[in-house]
Scaffold this active site. Structure first.
Site, short mmCIF file in Angstrom:
data_model
loop_
_atom_site.label_atom_id
_atom_site.label_comp_id
_atom_site.label_asym_id
_atom_site.label_seq_id
_atom_site.Cartn_x
_atom_site.Cartn_y
_atom_site.Cartn_z
CB SER A 137 -0.95 0.00 1.20
OG SER A 137 -0.24 0.31 2.38
CE LYS B 7 -2.38 2.18 4.72
NZ LYS B 7 -1.57 0.97 5.02
#
Lengths: 151, 424
Positions: free
Chosen positions: A68, A105
């Site tokens: 991701s 993230k």
């Protein structure tokens, strides 16, 4: 030849890294027939560890699993350098436990709210409002092994 | 002023840093070869699992409600080193007292600022390592130790407690503290103190030091002075029976010779092993530390420590010394002049209770020969004087197979065991 600037950056504190191994980045030395202005720096080996580890006591290495964060150059299996002493500011890539599960993230601000953004468009941002969050550390470097070249 | 910085449930906290899923769960850490419980989370204590309890005595039903892990000394040793390195940024005077406790000297600090200092240290250690600590502040080690205990038991203090020598609060704390709970008071001394009608720490503080010295010992007299706020105890004077044994000393002069450090470690290791046998315990791991003189400005400063796990709980001088020497070899740095080194025996378990699993591990006849040898050695040294028989060479160390079925990854010391983080 050994660069004085990099050499200085490689100068380390008295304590060796807890992992022990100090790897020279470049093994070449100047073998010149005349006095080199870099003489004072010749005995300093470039130390990649010292280059990426600013504070040994708060720096940890972790392994990434997933894709991701491809836009930030983080691939599945990459080695991440994490400094727990850095402040988790918007714009920084953080390891954060959301509802108990640690994930990597980018912290970002959207209006008044904080969100976690992936850098792969296939993943939607994660709003943080109302969730239990615990920052584990700030990712400072990615070490990506190229296929076939790494041991 | 002195601070005692003590990590909360250190082993369990280390495990939780790298596996947040253990947070809130009942977690225990077992001695090597998964013998006894050597560390417990608060939740595990609530379930009634006692310190040192053999793992096989825990019922299957109870086991399902907890997570029992094998000890991961590589991880604990590295995290301990990190904590001490951070403390070193706050003061040059750090004395590691055990793997999870350090005294920090605070000479020259503003008295008004001390609590704030404690909160800063605590915050930094928590941020940089994920390990929660408590800080006890006081003019002496004994009071700092007591202050730390108060900090741990009263959450409203936020992990920091300061006890001034003559404050009414200090009196209240000492009056409520049974004398056997005081740092450095062994159970048998406490029983003898009770005969003198001394039951609390406050009663000991009020006792006549000279009288105490005559009836007990110099160390007990020093305890009285320490309780009154007058520093009288050096670190090596006090070791808590049962939990850990530490032998360390400063050198008369600085030395950079590895052979001198090896000799010192050998001697300290042998002494620690004697103490270990005298109290009928076995150690699961050995910690070795070295340091330069923090007060010599201009000297190269270095401090480091290493934890070495033993093949099984042991009280054999040869095994303990061999482990200690391996630890020393890992941290010895050329070009440093050392002022102090020491040996700590960690995670002591009861020798008798552990017998069964030792036999299971197949140490049978060799173990009995070793025991006979150690008993002979102790008798000779007791009768003919200390060091009549000594160890000149470190024992052979084979590659021991450790049983560690439930050991977590060595997250900070092995490249192929790093923590894995989902990037999904």
């Amino acid at each position: 030849m050994a660069s004085p600037i990099l050499g200085a950056a490689g100068g380390r504190a008295a304590a060796p890294s807890s992992s022990g191994a100090v790897q020279p980045l470049l093994g070449c030395r100047v073998r010149a027939g005349f006095p080199s202005p870099a003489d004072d720096h010749l005995d300093v080996e470039l130390d990649l560890h010292a280059h990426v580890v600013r504070r040994p006591a708060s720096t940890y290495f972790v392994r990434a699993e997933g894709d991701s964060m491809l836009g930030d150059g983080i691939h599945d299996g990459d080695l991440l350098v994490v400094d727990r002493s850095l402040e988790p500011r918007p714009g920084r890539v953080v390891i954060i436990a959301v509802d108990g599960e640690p994930t990597v993230k980018r912290l970002a601000r959207r209006g008044d709210a904080l969100v976690l953004e992936a850098s792969n468009p296939r993943y939607a941002p994660i709003p943080l409002a109302g969730r239990e969050c615990h920052v584990w550390g700030v990712v400072t470097h990615v070490l990506h092994a190229l296929p076939g070249a790494a041991p | 002023m002195i601070a005692l910085v003590d990590s909360n449930n250190f082993y369990v906290s280390c495990e939780r840093v790298f596996d947040p899923g253990l947070e809130g769960r009942a977690v225990g850490v077992l001695s090597n070869n998964d013998g006894c419980v050597v560390a417990r989370s608060a939740e595990l204590k609530t379930l009634g699992v006692a310190m040192g309890m053999p793992a096989h005595q825990i019922s299957p039903a109870l086991r399902r409600r907890m997570t029992l892990l094998s000890s991961n000394y590589a991880l604990y040793g590295d995290m301990s080193r990190r904590v001490n390195r951070i403390l070193g940024e706050f003061s040059p005077e750090i004395e590691a007292y055990s793997i999870d406790e350090s005294f920090v000297g605070l000479d020259g600090h503003e008295p008004d600022d001390l609590e704030a200092w404690g909160h800063r240290v605590r915050g930094r250690v928590l941020r940089d390592t994920g390990i929660p600590t408590c800080v006890g502040l006081a003019p002496t080690r004994v009071l700092a130790k007591t202050a730390n205990r108060v900090a741990k038991s009263r959450p409203e203090l936020g992990g920091v407690c300061r006890l001034a020598a003559d404050a009414p609060e200090t009196r209240r704390v000492l009056e409520a503290l049974p004398v056997h709970a005081l740092w450095g008071v062994a159970r048998r001394s406490a029983e003898r103190l009770a005969l003198q009608d001394i039951h609390t720490a406050w009663q000991l503080r009020q006792a006549d030091p000279k009288q105490i010295r005559r009836t007990f010992s110099v160390v007990m007299e020093r305890l009285v002075w320490e309780l009154r706020g007058r520093p009288a105890i050096a670190l090596d004077d006090v070791t808590e029976p049962r939990q850990r044994i530490m032998v360390s000393r400063s050198f008369g002069r600085l030395t950079g010779e590895q052979a001198e450090l090896q000799a010192a470690i050998r001697q300290y290791g042998a002494r620690a092993a004697e103490k270990l046998r005298r109290q009928g315990s076995r150690a699961c791991a050995v910690l070795v530390f070295v340091r330069s003189d923090p007060h010599r400005l201009g000297e190269r400063q270095y401090r480091n420590s290493q934890v070495v796990a033993l093949p099984g709980p042991s009280d054999d001088t040869r095994e303990l010394i061999a482990a200690a020497q391996r630890g020393l070899a890992a941290i010895f740095l050329d070009g440093v002049r050392y002022q102090k080194c020491g040996v700590m025996l960690l995670d002591l378990v009861d020798a008798e209770r552990h017998q069964l699993s030792l036999l299971q591990a197949g140490h049978g006849p060799e173990r009995r020969r070793g025991e006979a040898l150690m008993a002979t050695l102790d008798r000779l040294n007791a009768r003919m004087g200390r060091d009549t028989v000594r160890f000149g060479v470190p024992g052979e160390h084979a590659a021991w197979p450790l049983r560690c079925e439930h050991r977590t990854a060595r997250y900070t010391t092995r490249w192929n065991e790093l923590m894995r983080v989902k990037v999904r």
